[in-house]
Enzyme design. Structure first.
Site, PDB file in Angstrom:
ATOM      1  N   SER A   1      -9.800  23.631  31.380  1.00 52.19           N
ATOM      2  CA  SER A   1      -8.402  23.667  30.961  1.00 52.19           C
ATOM      3  C   SER A   1      -7.465  23.490  32.161  1.00 52.19           C
ATOM      4  O   SER A   1      -7.494  22.461  32.821  1.00 52.19           O
ATOM      5  CB  SER A   1      -8.125  24.968  30.204  1.00 52.19           C
ATOM      6  OG  SER A   1      -6.891  24.906  29.520  1.00 52.19           O
TER       7      SER A   1
ATOM      8  N   ASP B   1      -9.199  21.143  19.124  1.00 53.26           N
ATOM      9  CA  ASP B   1      -8.417  21.515  20.301  1.00 53.26           C
ATOM     10  C   ASP B   1      -7.235  20.565  20.390  1.00 53.26           C
ATOM     11  O   ASP B   1      -7.401  19.349  20.410  1.00 53.26           O
ATOM     12  CB  ASP B   1      -9.293  21.402  21.556  1.00 53.26           C
ATOM     13  CG  ASP B   1      -8.557  21.753  22.836  1.00 53.26           C
ATOM     14  OD1 ASP B   1      -7.385  22.165  22.767  1.00 53.26           O
ATOM     15  OD2 ASP B   1      -9.178  21.622  23.912  1.00 53.26           O
TER      16      ASP B   1
ATOM     17  N   HIS C   1     -10.460  25.242  21.582  1.00 55.80           N
ATOM     18  CA  HIS C   1     -10.123  25.321  22.997  1.00 55.80           C
ATOM     19  C   HIS C   1     -10.606  26.648  23.588  1.00 55.80           C
ATOM     20  O   HIS C   1     -10.462  27.709  22.996  1.00 55.80           O
ATOM     21  CB  HIS C   1      -8.609  25.202  23.184  1.00 55.80           C
ATOM     22  CG  HIS C   1      -8.202  25.061  24.620  1.00 55.80           C
ATOM     23  ND1 HIS C   1      -8.278  23.872  25.298  1.00 55.80           N
ATOM     24  CD2 HIS C   1      -7.723  25.975  25.512  1.00 55.80           C
ATOM     25  CE1 HIS C   1      -7.859  24.038  26.534  1.00 55.80           C
ATOM     26  NE2 HIS C   1      -7.525  25.313  26.696  1.00 55.80           N
TER      27      HIS C   1
END
Length: 644
Positions: free
Chosen positions: A166, A265, A295
């Site tokens: 991320s 996501d 996610h």
């Protein structure tokens, strides 16, 4: 497809929760989060050796938790080396730590599966006044330390990989891009899990409505993404360096990359777009879409099947990177790496990537002209770009008016070629429009606040104007018709250039145009809008970094850096343009300066553009505000040039 069954069952623990902050504010929040992440599953973390080291960095030591056995590689025996990975956890730049499953569990599992070493980085988070480039620099510092000490842990030079999840993937790509830009050895491979690399993403299609079953806490709306990036950057997304938002930059020359994306996501399109751009640039890519995943799924217990599949993918890619590199294919690795501290001045020297070249025809723009040198030994050049009107080839055409422009970026970032995303998207940039109108344009660099504190920035801006005056005949410039212009921090400097000189009885510039400039640092914090993204009174604000002091504690320093302090009856004509919805520099800053100029008897025009935010962002996304500001600015300079 549908949501993974184990994940779907776990979502009951976070149903109806808007954010992790809301969840953890509940007395039972931590317990619910652990249940959601799979804490109730029967699972034991792998036992592997762990030690902590510290990498030197510009903002201080960067802790690195090293997983794996310390066993020096045998000289001359490359095949005895083990895989190595520098890993950066996620958390939206503001959260996460080395104990989260995405860091600790992942590192232990990869060490157990590969026999390798993982360097897990405890980079500084974008909180309490910390913004880019600090986390970026921490990532670089950790990489350089790990590359320089890899052999001590049995990792063969040239096989070390870099990756993250991320926001951590953002930091990893930004660090690799920097290494690529300066020509230093690169990671053998990039390992990216559900990366966050772009400022704007297209929404994902949801034909079967499965996304509606994903709790709000796991969704990332465009507003969520914008807020995360603005907080990380410390200003509008449009002023970001490519190293802060690397997805839109040219990835040519980047290392082979493995991307792990999640089906459900909102950031999936970032992973997809980056993988596509790598392929188009000829970079080898391995892309895996984890079906049914949301996610951050690597933060769940490794007892879950879906987490096992994700870890297996990363482990296989890490192992293959070491194997391929050892037989002479793939990344070039690194040894000691570059030093990114100026040894003389002790300041950060991270160049910003040039994202756009002028649309003017070749030969009409002269790039990277040195106009001054700074540093204790005068070793650091300051550069400007010179834009010439059509048909101007030498001093035989005399008397052109000229505009010297200073870029924005909170005195912390920015580059001389840009006026923000809205203006940069025009077919003709503002510089092009001015040259079409017959002006010579200079766009100059200045030292940023992490290189020197005020008044260094003013001195650099004055030096750029003086350079043009000294070379006026060479470039057919009328020295009596030189004007200053700037946006945001650059508007602050342009205003200071005009006002400080005029108060001292000098005529350095004949007029000033400033877009949304900070003008009164003493009162700027109290003037902020209720929905302000940044306030001058915030600890570690851009304004405090500029003057090197807490504004409230040292108002004299704040006043000395404020254009409003230099207003006099000798002030040159001013044009001030500001958006009424500016969340970074309140419109009251332009209004205050306009009032003082008017009181002093100076010629001043104030243009307020309704609903416009900083950098001329409008709610409907249209460029109307930027177009209006540019038209008013060109008209102002034309008027000044016609009546010197």
């Amino acid at each position: 497809m549908t949501l993974d069954r184990q994940l779907a069952r776990a979502m009951v623990h976070v149903a109806g929760v808007e954010s992790f902050a809301q969840l953890l504010s509940d007395p039972s929040g931590a317990e619910r989060l652990e249940a959601f992440n799979g804490g109730g599953f029967d699972y034991s973390l792998p036992e592997v050796p762990v030690c902590v080291v510290h990498a030197p960095g510009p903002s201080g030591a960067v802790p690195i938790r090293v997983y794996g056995t310390r066993r020096p590689a045998k000289p001359g025996f490359a095949d005895t080396g083990v895989p190595g990975l520098v890993w950066l956890h996620g958390g939206g730049f503001t959260g996460g730590d080395l104990d989260m499953r995405e860091a600790d569990q992942l590192a232990r599992e990869l060490v157990q599966r590969t026999g390798g070493v993982v360097f897990s980085v405890d980079y500084r988070l974008a909180r309490e006044g910390v913004h880019f480039p600090v986390p970026h620099e921490d990532a670089l510092a950790a990489w350089l330390w790990a590359a320089g000490h890899a052999e001590e842990f049995g990792v063969v030079p040239g096989t070390l990989c870099l990756g993250g999840a991320s926001a951590g993937a953002n930091l990893a790509v930004g660090a690799a891009m920097y290494l690529n830009d300066i020509g230093e050895p690169l990671p053998a491979k990039m390992l990216l899990a559900y990366p966050f690399l772009h400022s704007e993403l297209l929404p994902l299609a949801d034909p079967d409505g499965t996304f509606s079953a994903v709790p709000r806490i796991l969704r990332l709306t465009p507003d969520d993404c914008r807020r995360m990036l603005e907080n990380y950057i410390g200003g509008p997304v449009g002023m970001a360096s490519s190293y802060a938002v690397p997805g839109n930059a040219d990835p040519s020359g980047m290392p082979p990359t493995a991307v792990l994306a999640c089906e459900y996501d909102d950031l999936r399109t970032s992973a997809e777009h980056y993988a596509d751009s790598l392929r188009q640039a000829g970079v080898p890519v391995r892309y895996r879409l984890e079906q049914g995943a949301t996610h951050g799924f690597l933060n769940h217990s490794a007892a879950m099947d879906i987490v096992q599949r994700g870890l297996s993918f990363l482990a296989a890619e890490l192992t293959s990177a070491a194997t391929v590199s050892m037989i002479g294919i793939g990344g070039s690795g690194s040894s000691a790496g570059p030093t990114f501290l100026d040894e003389q001045a002790g300041t950060n020297v991270i160049p910003l990537r040039q994202q756009r070249e002028s649309m003017m025809t070749e030969g009409r723009v002269l790039k990277s002209i040195e106009f001054a040198r700074t540093g204790e030994d005068g070793s650091r050049p300051l550069l400007l770009d010179l834009y010439l009107p059509a048909g101007q080839d030498g001093p035989h055409q005399q008397g052109r008016p000229a505009v010297v422009h200073f870029h924005g970026g909170g005195w912390r970032v920015g580059e001389r070629s840009s006026l923000g995303p809205v203006c940069d998207s025009f077919d003709l940039t503002p510089f092009d429009v001015l040259t079409e109108a017959g002006f010579v344009v200079v766009s100059a660099d200045y030292r940023l606040s992490d290189q020197a504190q005020f008044p260094a920035q003013l001195h650099d801006a004055q030096a750029a104007v003086q350079w043009l005056r000294d070379h006026a005949n060479q470039y057919a410039v009328d020295p009596d018709r030189i004007y200053a212009w700037g946006d945001s921090a650059g508007g602050h400097l342009a205003s200071l250039v005009g006002l400080a000189a005029s108060k001292a009885g000098e005529d350095l510039v004949a007029a000033v145009a400033a877009w949304y400039p900070p003008t009164d640092l003493v009162h700027m914090g109290e003037q902020a809008l209720p929905n302000a993204v940044a306030r001058a009174s915030d600890p570690g604000s851009r304004e405090e970094l500029l003057v090197g002091a807490v504004l409230a504690e040292q108002p004299d320093k704040a006043a000395a850096a404020s254009p409003i302090s230099y207003v006099s009856s000798h002030a040159p004509p001013f044009l001030l343009i500001h958006g009424t919805a500016d969340r970074f520099v309140p419109a009251a800053q332009s209004q205050s300066l306009a009032a003082e100029l008017e009181k002093a008897g100076a010629d001043v025009e104030l243009l307020l553009i309704e609903d416009a935010d900083h950098m001329w962002q409008l709610p409907d996304g249209s460029p109307a505000a930027a177009g209006k500001a540019l038209a008013a600015t060109v008209a102002f300079f034309r008027q000044q040039a016609a009546h010197p």
